[in-house]
Design a protein around this motif. Sequence first.
Motif, PDB file in Angstrom:
ATOM      1  N   LEU A 114      42.096  36.838  42.967  1.00  0.00           N
ATOM      2  CA  LEU A 114      41.314  37.776  42.160  1.00  0.00           C
ATOM      3  C   LEU A 114      42.168  38.957  41.740  1.00  0.00           C
ATOM      4  O   LEU A 114      43.073  39.365  42.479  1.00  0.00           O
ATOM      5  N   TYR A 115      41.881  39.511  40.582  1.00  0.00           N
ATOM      6  CA  TYR A 115      42.530  40.769  40.211  1.00  0.00           C
ATOM      7  C   TYR A 115      41.670  41.911  40.738  1.00  0.00           C
ATOM      8  O   TYR A 115      40.515  41.719  41.118  1.00  0.00           O
ATOM      9  N   ARG A 117      40.306  32.017  46.773  1.00  0.00           N
ATOM     10  CA  ARG A 117      40.557  32.300  45.364  1.00  0.00           C
ATOM     11  C   ARG A 117      41.478  33.488  45.199  1.00  0.00           C
ATOM     12  O   ARG A 117      41.648  34.296  46.099  1.00  0.00           O
ATOM     13  N   GLU A 146      37.437  52.427  43.449  1.00  0.00           N
ATOM     14  CA  GLU A 146      38.807  51.968  43.202  1.00  0.00           C
ATOM     15  C   GLU A 146      39.776  52.734  44.096  1.00  0.00           C
ATOM     16  O   GLU A 146      40.777  52.177  44.558  1.00  0.00           O
ATOM     17  N   TYR A 182      47.010  40.277  40.202  1.00  0.00           N
ATOM     18  CA  TYR A 182      46.179  39.394  41.012  1.00  0.00           C
ATOM     19  C   TYR A 182      46.622  39.437  42.469  1.00  0.00           C
ATOM     20  O   TYR A 182      47.805  39.658  42.766  1.00  0.00           O
ATOM     21  N   SER A 187      28.633  43.502  44.469  1.00  0.00           N
ATOM     22  CA  SER A 187      27.472  42.612  44.468  1.00  0.00           C
ATOM     23  C   SER A 187      26.788  42.567  45.835  1.00  0.00           C
ATOM     24  O   SER A 187      25.714  42.005  45.970  1.00  0.00           O
ATOM     25  N   ARG A 214      47.172  41.666  34.231  1.00  0.00           N
ATOM     26  CA  ARG A 214      46.371  42.036  35.394  1.00  0.00           C
ATOM     27  C   ARG A 214      47.129  41.673  36.661  1.00  0.00           C
ATOM     28  O   ARG A 214      47.811  40.670  36.720  1.00  0.00           O
ATOM     29  N   LEU A 259      39.967  44.659  39.728  1.00  0.00           N
ATOM     30  CA  LEU A 259      38.632  45.004  39.235  1.00  0.00           C
ATOM     31  C   LEU A 259      37.635  43.876  39.515  1.00  0.00           C
ATOM     32  O   LEU A 259      36.470  44.130  39.811  1.00  0.00           O
ATOM     33  N   GLU A 260      38.102  42.647  39.459  1.00  0.00           N
ATOM     34  CA  GLU A 260      37.256  41.488  39.775  1.00  0.00           C
ATOM     35  C   GLU A 260      36.815  41.549  41.244  1.00  0.00           C
ATOM     36  O   GLU A 260      35.654  41.313  41.571  1.00  0.00           O
ATOM     37  N   LEU A 261      37.744  41.889  42.115  1.00  0.00           N
ATOM     38  CA  LEU A 261      37.441  42.036  43.540  1.00  0.00           C
ATOM     39  C   LEU A 261      36.448  43.176  43.757  1.00  0.00           C
ATOM     40  O   LEU A 261      35.492  43.048  44.528  1.00  0.00           O
ATOM     41  N   LYS A 303      34.208  44.298  41.638  1.00  0.00           N
ATOM     42  CA  LYS A 303      32.894  43.849  41.162  1.00  0.00           C
ATOM     43  C   LYS A 303      32.245  42.901  42.179  1.00  0.00           C
ATOM     44  O   LYS A 303      31.037  42.972  42.399  1.00  0.00           O
ATOM     45  N   LEU A 304      33.031  42.041  42.778  1.00  0.00           N
ATOM     46  CA  LEU A 304      32.501  41.142  43.802  1.00  0.00           C
ATOM     47  C   LEU A 304      31.942  41.946  44.970  1.00  0.00           C
ATOM     48  O   LEU A 304      30.828  41.702  45.432  1.00  0.00           O
TER      49      LEU A 304
END
Length: 128
Positions: free
Chosen positions: A33-34, A31, A52, A83, A44, A81, A36-38, A40-41
Amino acid sequence: MPKQESINEKWDVQLRKGTLELVILAALKTRTLYGLELLKLLHSFETMKITEGTLYPLLDRLKRDGMVKAFWRQEGDARPRKYYQLTEQGKAKLVALTNRWRQSVADIENLIQTPNQHTINPEGASDV
């Protein structure tokens, strides 16, 4: 004796240092990802909580090294964003690092499970 939490934190820091590149490449395997998305992943996962300030320089290095490509995407009225996506070179490196990781885990597990089955020959290599 040090607190268990302190031991875990120190271990996690060292683990992240050695595996962060593998983790990021794996996260981008299938996938795009941008940033911030990465982040957050990664958050998890208990042992992969980074800042950052750690993520973005690593993404920049991976981009310079040809492992990932980056592009800007505008979505609706939100600001654009950046990606990230694996390149073919990044996919090949992911395979190589994954193989090395698995060998390392197998070696460590073997030593933990059967510590007395390993002898050291005079040249320093291990014999099983």
